[in-house]
Design an enzyme around this catalytic site. Structure first.
Site, PDB file in Angstrom:
ATOM      1  N   HIS A 198       0.838  -1.210   0.000  1.00  0.00           N
ATOM      2  CA  HIS A 198       0.000   0.000   0.000  1.00  0.00           C
ATOM      3  C   HIS A 198       0.876   1.264   0.000  1.00  0.00           C
ATOM      4  CE1 HIS A 198      -3.079  -2.647   2.294  1.00  0.00           C
ATOM      5  NE2 HIS A 198      -3.593  -2.425   1.092  1.00  0.00           N
ATOM      6  N   LYS A 207     -15.203  -7.745   5.672  1.00  0.00           N
ATOM      7  CA  LYS A 207     -14.420  -8.616   6.548  1.00  0.00           C
ATOM      8  C   LYS A 207     -14.512  -8.082   7.988  1.00  0.00           C
ATOM      9  CE  LYS A 207     -11.523  -7.741   2.652  1.00  0.00           C
ATOM     10  NZ  LYS A 207     -10.395  -6.969   2.146  1.00  0.00           N
ATOM     11  N   ARG A 237      -2.560  -6.336  -7.931  1.00  0.00           N
ATOM     12  CA  ARG A 237      -1.435  -7.253  -7.743  1.00  0.00           C
ATOM     13  C   ARG A 237      -1.532  -8.319  -8.837  1.00  0.00           C
ATOM     14  NH1 ARG A 237      -2.966  -8.194  -1.624  1.00  0.00           N
ATOM     15  NH2 ARG A 237      -4.868  -8.357  -2.829  1.00  0.00           N
ATOM     16  N   SER A 248      -2.934  -7.879   3.219  1.00  0.00           N
ATOM     17  CA  SER A 248      -3.218  -7.652   4.644  1.00  0.00           C
ATOM     18  C   SER A 248      -3.694  -8.944   5.318  1.00  0.00           C
ATOM     19  CB  SER A 248      -4.293  -6.584   4.809  1.00  0.00           C
ATOM     20  OG  SER A 248      -3.847  -5.364   4.283  1.00  0.00           O
TER      21      SER A 248
HETATM   22  O1  PNS Z   1      -8.827  -2.966   0.645  1.00  0.00           O
HETATM   23  P1  PNS Z   1     -10.095  -3.540   0.093  1.00  0.00           P
HETATM   24  O2  PNS Z   1     -10.789  -4.391   1.149  1.00  0.00           O
HETATM   25  O3  PNS Z   1      -9.885  -4.284  -1.192  1.00  0.00           O
HETATM   26  O4  PNS Z   1     -11.059  -2.284  -0.231  1.00  0.00           O
HETATM   27  C1  PNS Z   1     -12.361  -2.477  -0.721  1.00  0.00           C
HETATM   28  C2  PNS Z   1     -13.174  -1.193  -0.564  1.00  0.00           C
HETATM   29  C3  PNS Z   1     -13.187  -0.764   0.880  1.00  0.00           C
HETATM   30  C4  PNS Z   1     -12.563  -0.098  -1.429  1.00  0.00           C
HETATM   31  C5  PNS Z   1     -14.631  -1.478  -1.046  1.00  0.00           C
HETATM   32  O5  PNS Z   1     -15.141  -2.572  -0.355  1.00  0.00           O
HETATM   33  C6  PNS Z   1     -15.540  -0.270  -0.874  1.00  0.00           C
HETATM   34  O6  PNS Z   1     -15.519   0.655  -1.644  1.00  0.00           O
HETATM   35  N1  PNS Z   1     -16.365  -0.296   0.199  1.00  0.00           N
HETATM   36  C7  PNS Z   1     -17.279   0.782   0.499  1.00  0.00           C
HETATM   37  C8  PNS Z   1     -18.728   0.356   0.195  1.00  0.00           C
HETATM   38  C9  PNS Z   1     -18.993   0.413  -1.290  1.00  0.00           C
HETATM   39  O7  PNS Z   1     -18.943   1.451  -1.920  1.00  0.00           O
HETATM   40  N2  PNS Z   1     -19.337  -0.772  -1.843  1.00  0.00           N
HETATM   41  C10 PNS Z   1     -19.731  -0.925  -3.230  1.00  0.00           C
HETATM   42  C11 PNS Z   1     -18.565  -1.209  -4.112  1.00  0.00           C
HETATM   43  S1  PNS Z   1     -19.122  -1.437  -5.742  1.00  0.00           S
END
Ligand code: PNS
Length: 165
Positions: free
Chosen positions: A17, A41, A95, A133
């Site tokens: 990150h 999660k 990745r 992570s």
């Molecule tokens: O680090 P991650 O877990 O891959 O991040 C994922 C994240 C937090 C960017 C994604 O889950 C997110 O945007 N969550 C907020 C809720 C949301 O907008 N969900 C719809 C996505 S289409």
């Protein structure tokens, strides 16, 4: 004007990150790291803890100050937060191929919800390709060596967290 959000769970932030944040700043000049509060999660660290450890990691290992990188949290939909904060670009790291399907779905869904917000991908640095992570948390639970995988302040926090259990 381009205003960039780099969203994620960051539970915890890894050197992968950090690498992306540094390169994002090189390309865009500045960006906002947005820590999602309600991740699907179960989180190991609270959103506030994650924000604090990212700020410290930026100061310690990357030397990136608040003039270049803001760190904040958001609840709810990412695109709603992007709109509210005036961001028009979402930055995500890619990745291996395994990331692609989720990122593909999320990008299209976000574009459907907010066609004016563009998602841009940068490839994770090759030395961090396998760093996740979730694996870091697993290594920490079993007391494995985290050096080089996460910033030193995060390494310390993980060691403290699992020593006490
Ligand atoms: O680090 P991650 O877990 O891959 O991040 C994922 C994240 C937090 C960017 C994604 O889950 C997110 O945007 N969550 C907020 C809720 C949301 O907008 N969900 C719809 C996505 S289409």
């Amino acid at each position: 004007m381009t205003r960039v959000l780099y969203p994620g769970s960051f539970d915890p932030i890894t050197n992968g990150h950090l690498n992306l944040i540094e390169r994002g700043v090189t390309v865009f000049g500045r960006l906002t790291v947005a820590v999602a509060q309600n991740v699907r999660k179960t989180a190991l660290f609270t959103a506030d803890e994650r924000v604090a450890m990212i700020r410290e990691a930026l100061r310690e290992s990357a030397g990136l100050g608040p003039d270049k990188v803001d760190v904040t949290t958001f609840e709810g939909l990412l695109v709603d937060y992007a709109r509210k904060s005036g961001a028009n670009v979402i930055l995500r790291g890619l990745r291996a191929l395994s990331d692609f399907e989720f990122e593909f779905q999320m990008t299209h869904m976000n574009r459907r919800l907010a066609p004016d917000i563009e998602t841009i991908f940068m490839m994770t640095g090759e030395e961090h390709f396998y760093v996740a992570s979730s694996l870091v948390r697993e290594i920490a639970v079993f007391g494995g060596n985290l050096s080089g995988l996460v910033p030193t302040n995060v390494e310390r926090l993980l060691e403290e967290k699992f020593k006490r259990r």
